[in-house]
Write an enzyme that holds these catalytic residues in place. Structure first.
Site, PDB file in Angstrom:
ATOM      1  CG  ASP A   1      21.525 100.827  85.297  1.00  0.00           C
ATOM      2  OD1 ASP A   1      20.953 101.772  85.374  1.00  0.00           O
ATOM      3  OD2 ASP A   1      21.476  99.997  86.250  1.00  0.00           O
TER       4      ASP A   1
ATOM      5  CD  GLU B   1      16.643 101.838  88.543  1.00  0.00           C
ATOM      6  OE1 GLU B   1      15.735 101.822  89.635  1.00  0.00           O
ATOM      7  OE2 GLU B   1      16.576 101.285  87.578  1.00  0.00           O
ATOM      8  CD  GLU B   2      16.965  98.507  85.446  1.00  0.00           C
ATOM      9  OE1 GLU B   2      16.374  97.980  86.013  1.00  0.00           O
ATOM     10  OE2 GLU B   2      16.448  99.306  84.443  1.00  0.00           O
TER      11      GLU B   2
ATOM     12  NE  ARG C   1      -0.372 107.840  94.550  1.00  0.00           N
ATOM     13  CZ  ARG C   1      -0.856 107.858  96.110  1.00  0.00           C
ATOM     14  NH1 ARG C   1       0.267 107.622  96.774  1.00  0.00           N
ATOM     15  NH2 ARG C   1      -2.010 107.839  96.147  1.00  0.00           N
TER      16      ARG C   1
END
Ligand SMILES: [Zn+2]
Ligand SMILES: [Zn+2]
Length: 387
Positions: free
Chosen positions: A79, A136-137, A176
């Site tokens: 998106d 996703e946003e 990480r």
């Protein structure tokens, strides 16, 4: 770079062309129809099994090689954002008020590049699921695909994602183990007081005063209730009332945003907020409703996939940080990583010009020179995990 996925430069040219095509034709979350069609056509052309409309506009490509039942999933997001692009290059957005300002155009091109390359390789044993997720946003696409049965349907063992970071050197990678990105929760507090005449406040209940009590009390959560070692943010960002110059408001609406770097802190904040709101409601004898929704949960990288991703990145780059600081932004990949062991990798988009501008700005652009490093990371990871 120790693996060379593009000896004649043709893959890079293809990835650039796909990226520019996506960039010029951005689509918002759950509206990625043309983007999805374009991706599905390419994957089909290369002989992958293709599933469309997964979780709305999502596309899934499946590449089965050899006899192994192992299956890894690689995810890109599709998106764009409601931003008016100010870049002037020839592939700038053709859609008013919409642009790829988060580099998802590049993420799609890199994953397509890896699929194109891997489709022809014989030294892979197992299944690769290429996930192109919508929306996703707003933090909605991953859940939509998971709810559609994506993870079970393909027996996915591990899931990986990648995001470009402007201002980080080109070719550098970082990740990480454990918490990597903060959660983002949105809240809404609706106060139904009584209002009244501005000259006779004792006959009514002023919704602004009630709301102000809440805004103040919320400040004590982070400063006095949360362990200082666990950073968090509680912000009221909207305060709207129906008062007028000479009318005390009867209703007020507060909205805001909460960030936390672990689920326990997020849950503590929600519980403290609820208690404060109940207390203020009872003090003023008014009705207050409270909604708290975590659109983005924390991205938590599992130990083994993180080790795998770091090893794969080291095969293509000598700038790999395996213990990078926690990021305050949020990512929808969190939902994949909450459902399968996973790792989210960050990669440099470079320092200069539009490549160094922050994500979500009108003059940002994904760096074409990051396509080969990103696609090489994907290929390195697949070969390593499915050899
Ligand atoms: Zn974004
Ligand atoms: Zn993004």
């Amino acid at each position: 770079m120790r693996i060379n996925i593009d000896p004649d430069g043709r893959l890079n040219e293809s990835m650039k062309a796909w990226r520019h095509q996506f960039h010029a034709n951005p689509e918002l979350g759950f509206e990625e129809h043309q983007t999805a069609k374009f991706i599905a056509e390419l994957l089909t052309q290369w002989g992958l099994e293709v599933h469309q409309n997964v979780g709305g506009t999502g596309v899934v490509g499946v590449l089965k090689k050899g006899k192994s039942s192992r299956c890894i999933a690689l995810r890109a997001d599709m998106d764009a954002l409601p931003i008016e692009e100010i870049n002037q290059f020839d592939y700038r957005s053709k859609t008013t008020g919409c642009m790829h300002a988060c580099g998802h155009d590049g993420h799609m091109a890199m994953l397509l590049g890896a699929a194109r390359y891997l489709a022809d390789q014989v030294d892979v044993n197992g299944t690769v699921v290429f996930i192109f997720q919508p929306n996703e946003e707003n933090g909605k696409g991953a859940t939509a695909m998971i709810d559609d049965g994506l993870l079970e349907q393909h027996n996915i063992d591990e899931v990986y994602g990648i995001h470009n970071i402007p201002g980080m050197p080109l070719g550098a990678f970082e990740t990480r183990t454990g918490i990597q990105c903060a959660s983002e929760s949105l809240f809404e507090i609706r106060i139904a007081a009584r209002g009244g005449h501005a000259a006779m406040p004792h006959k009514g209940v002023d919704a602004i005063l009630v709301g102000a009590n809440i805004v103040n009390a919320l400040q004590y959560i982070v400063s006095r209730r949360i362990d200082p070692a666990q950073s968090a943010v509680v912000s009221v960002t909207e305060f709207i009332s129906d008062g007028r110059r000479n009318i005390l408001p009867g209703n007020a609406l507060l909205r805001g945003d909460v960030r936390a770097i672990n689920p326990q802190t997020r849950q503590q904040i929600e519980a403290h907020m609820r208690r404060i709101i109940e207390g203020v409601a009872s003090t003023h004898d008014v009705e207050i409703s409270f909604e708290f929704e975590s659109a983005f949960i924390e991205v938590i990288n599992a130990a083994v996939p993180t080790k795998n991703a770091v090893t794969a990145a080291r095969a293509v780059s000598n700038q790999v940080d395996s213990d990078a600081p926690i990021k305050t932004f949020s990512e929808d990949f969190a939902h994949f990583a909450a459902n399968r062991p996973g790792c989210f990798m960050l990669m440099g988009n470079g320092l200069d010009g539009s490549h160094g501008q922050p994500l979500h700005t009108a003059d940002y652009d994904f760096n074409d020179d990051a396509l080969i490093p990103g696609a090489s990371f994907w290929v390195s990871l697949v070969r390593q995990q499915l050899n």
